[in-house]
Enzyme design. Sequence first.
Site, PDB file in Angstrom:
ATOM      1  N   LYS A 201     -12.626 -28.602  36.357  1.00 54.10           N
ATOM      2  CA  LYS A 201     -13.669 -27.701  35.835  1.00 54.10           C
ATOM      3  C   LYS A 201     -14.784 -28.521  35.192  1.00 54.10           C
ATOM      4  CE  LYS A 201     -14.448 -25.449  32.057  1.00 54.10           C
ATOM      5  NZ  LYS A 201     -15.912 -25.571  32.066  1.00 54.10           N
ATOM      6  N   ILE A 258     -12.843 -29.474  20.395  1.00 53.90           N
ATOM      7  CA  ILE A 258     -12.191 -28.762  21.511  1.00 53.90           C
ATOM      8  C   ILE A 258     -10.936 -29.518  21.960  1.00 53.90           C
ATOM      9  CG2 ILE A 258     -12.491 -27.888  23.868  1.00 53.90           C
ATOM     10  CD1 ILE A 258     -14.073 -26.314  21.798  1.00 53.90           C
ATOM     11  N   GLU A 276      -9.966 -37.667  25.902  1.00 55.35           N
ATOM     12  CA  GLU A 276     -11.027 -38.649  25.581  1.00 55.35           C
ATOM     13  C   GLU A 276     -12.049 -37.902  24.756  1.00 55.35           C
ATOM     14  OE1 GLU A 276     -10.757 -41.642  26.118  1.00 55.35           O
ATOM     15  OE2 GLU A 276      -9.310 -41.759  27.755  1.00 55.35           O
ATOM     16  N   CYS A 310     -20.163 -40.811  24.409  1.00 55.39           N
ATOM     17  CA  CYS A 310     -19.097 -40.826  23.407  1.00 55.39           C
ATOM     18  C   CYS A 310     -19.008 -42.176  22.708  1.00 55.39           C
ATOM     19  CB  CYS A 310     -17.761 -40.421  24.025  1.00 55.39           C
ATOM     20  SG  CYS A 310     -17.341 -41.386  25.461  1.00 55.39           S
ATOM     21  N   GLU A 408     -20.359 -37.046  14.465  1.00 58.49           N
ATOM     22  CA  GLU A 408     -20.955 -37.421  15.751  1.00 58.49           C
ATOM     23  C   GLU A 408     -22.174 -36.535  16.013  1.00 58.49           C
ATOM     24  OE1 GLU A 408     -18.671 -36.582  19.367  1.00 58.49           O
ATOM     25  OE2 GLU A 408     -19.296 -38.538  20.102  1.00 58.49           O
TER      26      GLU A 408
HETATM   27  P1  ADP Z   1     -19.610 -30.300  23.985  1.00 56.84           P
HETATM   28  O1  ADP Z   1     -19.346 -29.900  22.564  1.00 56.84           O
HETATM   29  O2  ADP Z   1     -20.045 -31.685  24.127  1.00 56.84           O
HETATM   30  O3  ADP Z   1     -20.398 -29.295  24.775  1.00 56.84           O
HETATM   31  P2  ADP Z   1     -17.014 -29.401  24.673  1.00 56.84           P
HETATM   32  O4  ADP Z   1     -15.890 -30.181  24.133  1.00 56.84           O
HETATM   33  O5  ADP Z   1     -17.351 -28.084  24.072  1.00 56.84           O
HETATM   34  O6  ADP Z   1     -18.238 -30.361  24.712  1.00 56.84           O
HETATM   35  O7  ADP Z   1     -16.826 -29.137  26.224  1.00 56.84           O
HETATM   36  C1  ADP Z   1     -16.308 -30.068  27.131  1.00 56.84           C
HETATM   37  C2  ADP Z   1     -15.604 -29.304  28.246  1.00 56.84           C
HETATM   38  O8  ADP Z   1     -14.570 -28.516  27.676  1.00 56.84           O
HETATM   39  C3  ADP Z   1     -16.482 -28.328  29.026  1.00 56.84           C
HETATM   40  O9  ADP Z   1     -16.096 -28.367  30.391  1.00 56.84           O
HETATM   41  C4  ADP Z   1     -16.136 -26.992  28.394  1.00 56.84           C
HETATM   42  O10 ADP Z   1     -16.329 -25.915  29.287  1.00 56.84           O
HETATM   43  C5  ADP Z   1     -14.669 -27.181  28.109  1.00 56.84           C
HETATM   44  N1  ADP Z   1     -14.134 -26.302  27.038  1.00 56.84           N
HETATM   45  C6  ADP Z   1     -14.768 -25.838  25.941  1.00 56.84           C
HETATM   46  N2  ADP Z   1     -13.948 -25.075  25.202  1.00 56.84           N
HETATM   47  C7  ADP Z   1     -12.748 -25.046  25.834  1.00 56.84           C
HETATM   48  C8  ADP Z   1     -11.478 -24.442  25.559  1.00 56.84           C
HETATM   49  N3  ADP Z   1     -11.277 -23.700  24.478  1.00 56.84           N
HETATM   50  N4  ADP Z   1     -10.472 -24.655  26.432  1.00 56.84           N
HETATM   51  C9  ADP Z   1     -10.657 -25.417  27.526  1.00 56.84           C
HETATM   52  N5  ADP Z   1     -11.818 -26.014  27.841  1.00 56.84           N
HETATM   53  C10 ADP Z   1     -12.858 -25.849  27.013  1.00 56.84           C
END
Ligand code: ADP
Length: 504
Positions: A201, A258, A276, A310, A408
Amino acid sequence: MNQMTNVKLEQFPYSDAAKKALARKPALFIDGEWVESTGGATLGVVDPSSGKEISRFVDATDADVDKAVAAARRAFDDGRWSDLPPIVREQIMHKLADILEAHADELAELEAIDNGKPKGMAGAIDVPGAISMIHYMAGWATKLGGEMIEPSATPRGLFHSYVRREPIGVAAQIVPWNFPLLMAVLKISPALAAGCTVILKPAEQTSLTALRLADFIQMAGIPAGVVNIITGNGHTAGDRLVRHPDVDKVAFTGSTEIGKVINRTATDSLKRVTLELGGKSPVIVLPDVDPKVAGPGTAQAIFFNSGQVCVAGSRLYAHKSVFDSVLENFVEASSFWQPRASLDPAGHMGPLVSDEQLARVMGYIEDGKKAGASVAIGGDTPESEGGYYVNPTVLVDVKPDMRVVREEIFGPVVVAQRFDDLDEVARQANDTSFGLAAGIWTKDLSAMHKLAAKLKAGTIWGNCHAMIDPALPFGGFKESGLGREQGRQGVEAYTELKSVIIQL
Ligand code: ADP
């Protein structure tokens, strides 16, 4: 001091190949085919250089996710990939890399349009990086193996025992938006080499190159169902993947926040997890350096990819005897990073990925100022017609407890501080919940190795930054992650060990 010129921040025209990719009907890649979503929801593709919506893609439903997992499960269980001769899997992977190479220019453009990074940077770093990752990991398909180990507590000859190394099974892989293609490939390559099947995804901000990758996966002859690509929101589609009982492993790159959520969710069914996550990487400049080298080098450490990295060198510590001259050279080098539209051939730094990210970064700068930090350069946004640009920013007069020093920011913002001696700077550098990477600039070998041992981080760079190679394990200490990707460890992370003990 820094020479920003007057640049019109307007996006350049898209090529025909890019227009074709943008015109595709929203669909998901499941079981080797392009399929419509079971729901009608779509999400917009926004070009960060203009702020305009330019295409739409599927926001996958739970039923879509379930379908993709079922396809990956079938493809794993019937052995259509894992039972192929390893050399055939290796050859197919090399073919995928060759197809990427043949479409390198289109991929670089799509990445630039979707993420905002300069096309030149995507063409020089993201795309070749993705290609080498596939070639490197392809080699492991034929090199992974088990071990013969004799029991230790029984007389010799009574038992024949050995350890098999087997693919884990179905891997759910969730990637972020900062290096969309590179991250997607970094995830699928070790899984494919180990014989796993995958549901990938991409991030909702950047799905274009992952969707194009699906076309290339089909062309390379990877059997149906081995790689499934679904687009959609994290808290819905991503979460469904992490919870799914038929998923054996979750690999995630993204924010620490997340990552913690995913780790907690995956724990319920004890899925194998690789994370990561974020960083606040220190870059330490010792007194012996040539400021003309360290200045531009440490500027690149933070401004590359608009600081949306990162491992970005977001905390600069320069020895008090060279602080002023390093900063002067750093500031001079910042004009190289003046923001430009992603398809501007003169650009080295583009806009941030989204309006959300723009608000977040500007919020941090304001917070830093309120807390007493001074802006040495930048701190503002250039005039544009709706793009998400931020000027390269240096904050000084910062204190260790300020949010701009501890959290960050994920933007082109560095906090610069002075230090006196090595022990002090090691303590300051380690005074963080993160531990992803660190940089040291010096020709003093003894100091280099001493500091490299003291710093609590998964990667230490000497006189360079963000030099990442498929052969070297990559990952974080502390809240920067769990496990390692790349290298032998990266592919072994997609395997389980099985001891077989037979009485003779
Ligand atoms: P950023 O804060 O840099 O946008 P995220 O950590 O929110 O990065 O997102 C990184 C990836 O994790 C994206 O593909 C996002 O769709 C996915 N993501 C965000 N929230 C969730 C969740 N609760 N469960 C699984 N995947 C998630």
